[in-house]
Motif scaffolding. Sequence first.
Motif, short mmCIF file in Angstrom:
data_model
loop_
_atom_site.label_atom_id
_atom_site.label_comp_id
_atom_site.label_asym_id
_atom_site.label_seq_id
_atom_site.Cartn_x
_atom_site.Cartn_y
_atom_site.Cartn_z
N ASN A 111 -54.96 30.15 -27.60
CA ASN A 111 -53.98 29.62 -28.54
C ASN A 111 -52.97 28.80 -27.75
O ASN A 111 -52.10 29.35 -27.07
N LYS A 112 -53.12 27.49 -27.78
CA LYS A 112 -52.33 26.63 -26.91
C LYS A 112 -50.84 26.67 -27.25
O LYS A 112 -50.00 26.53 -26.36
N LYS A 113 -50.50 26.87 -28.51
CA LYS A 113 -49.09 26.90 -28.89
C LYS A 113 -48.40 28.13 -28.29
O LYS A 113 -47.30 28.03 -27.72
N VAL A 114 -49.02 29.29 -28.42
CA VAL A 114 -48.42 30.52 -27.89
C VAL A 114 -48.36 30.47 -26.37
O VAL A 114 -47.33 30.79 -25.75
N SER A 115 -49.46 30.08 -25.72
CA SER A 115 -49.48 30.00 -24.25
C SER A 115 -48.48 28.98 -23.73
O SER A 115 -47.77 29.22 -22.75
N GLY A 116 -48.41 27.83 -24.41
CA GLY A 116 -47.43 26.82 -24.01
C GLY A 116 -46.00 27.29 -24.21
O GLY A 116 -45.12 26.99 -23.39
N GLY A 117 -45.75 28.06 -25.28
CA GLY A 117 -44.41 28.61 -25.50
C GLY A 117 -44.00 29.59 -24.41
O GLY A 117 -42.85 29.59 -23.96
N LYS A 148 -55.94 40.13 -26.43
CA LYS A 148 -54.87 39.15 -26.51
C LYS A 148 -54.34 38.70 -25.15
O LYS A 148 -54.03 37.53 -24.97
N PRO A 149 -54.19 39.61 -24.16
CA PRO A 149 -53.73 39.12 -22.84
C PRO A 149 -54.66 38.07 -22.23
O PRO A 149 -54.20 37.07 -21.68
N ALA A 150 -55.97 38.30 -22.34
CA ALA A 150 -56.91 37.31 -21.81
C ALA A 150 -56.85 36.01 -22.61
O ALA A 150 -56.93 34.92 -22.04
N ASP A 151 -56.71 36.12 -23.92
CA ASP A 151 -56.55 34.91 -24.74
C ASP A 151 -55.30 34.13 -24.34
O ASP A 151 -55.30 32.90 -24.33
N LEU A 152 -54.24 34.86 -24.01
CA LEU A 152 -52.99 34.21 -23.63
C LEU A 152 -53.13 33.47 -22.30
O LEU A 152 -52.70 32.33 -22.15
#
Length: 253
Positions: A76-82, A67-71
């Motif tokens: 997941n653009k919504k989570v990273s953008g948030g 998950k850290p690398a995905d972030l």
Amino acid sequence: MAEHKEEPVAESMMDKISDKFHGGGDSSSSSSDSDDEKKGSAAGVKAKIYRLFGREKPVHAVLGGGKPADLVLWRNKKVSGGVLAGATAIWLLFEIMEYHLLTLVGHCLILSLATLFLYSNVCIFIHKSPPNIPEVKIPEDMTVNIALSLRHEINRGFFTLREIGHGRDLKKFLIVIGGLWVLSVLGSCCNFLTLSYIVFVMLYTVPVLYEKYDDKVDAFGEKAMIELKKYYAIFEEKVLSKIPKGALKNKKH
């Protein structure tokens, strides 16, 4: 006589058929050999491709995966953008609006406790069940893992400083001195919060851009490393080679 004439004709026909089979085998073997040579050359070309920092794995695997690398890589653009929007809001509150940390924490706690208190009392009057406030506990395993990771990184930093202090690695000494000098220049230009925000934004945007344009960045990095090695060789020839090392060795003995 007819029998003697038919025998060489039959033999010549058999020779032609065998030649065709052998010729086909040679062509197939030669084609397979050429295919192997092409594959070998392609593998050699791939092996010769320069990768920044000598990486051999994809960027996602280098960052540890999960998950850290995905972030960080904006899977997941919504989570990273948030997360980026939250960090930007915090920077705007403290830097632009000149909000203070204790004031912000106090106001948030006052607002949340007042909301919960009023909602609980309203639920009693309207005969509804009070809100279920979850119990928050910090897991022991997570705390221990974070403490062990910090301990390992701090010990590694102290070991590096100790090695530099002994004067055994001049190249590492110059790198550390240059990094500290850049850090001091950045510290004089902006405060700690702004510097932390800049570092966060860079760590949050550079990996995903590098993953997207890694071929171009690697090619540019290869050229930069070649130039740096040239300048370092000149510096070593004109400066480092003139430093007497025999006296230092005698002192150590």
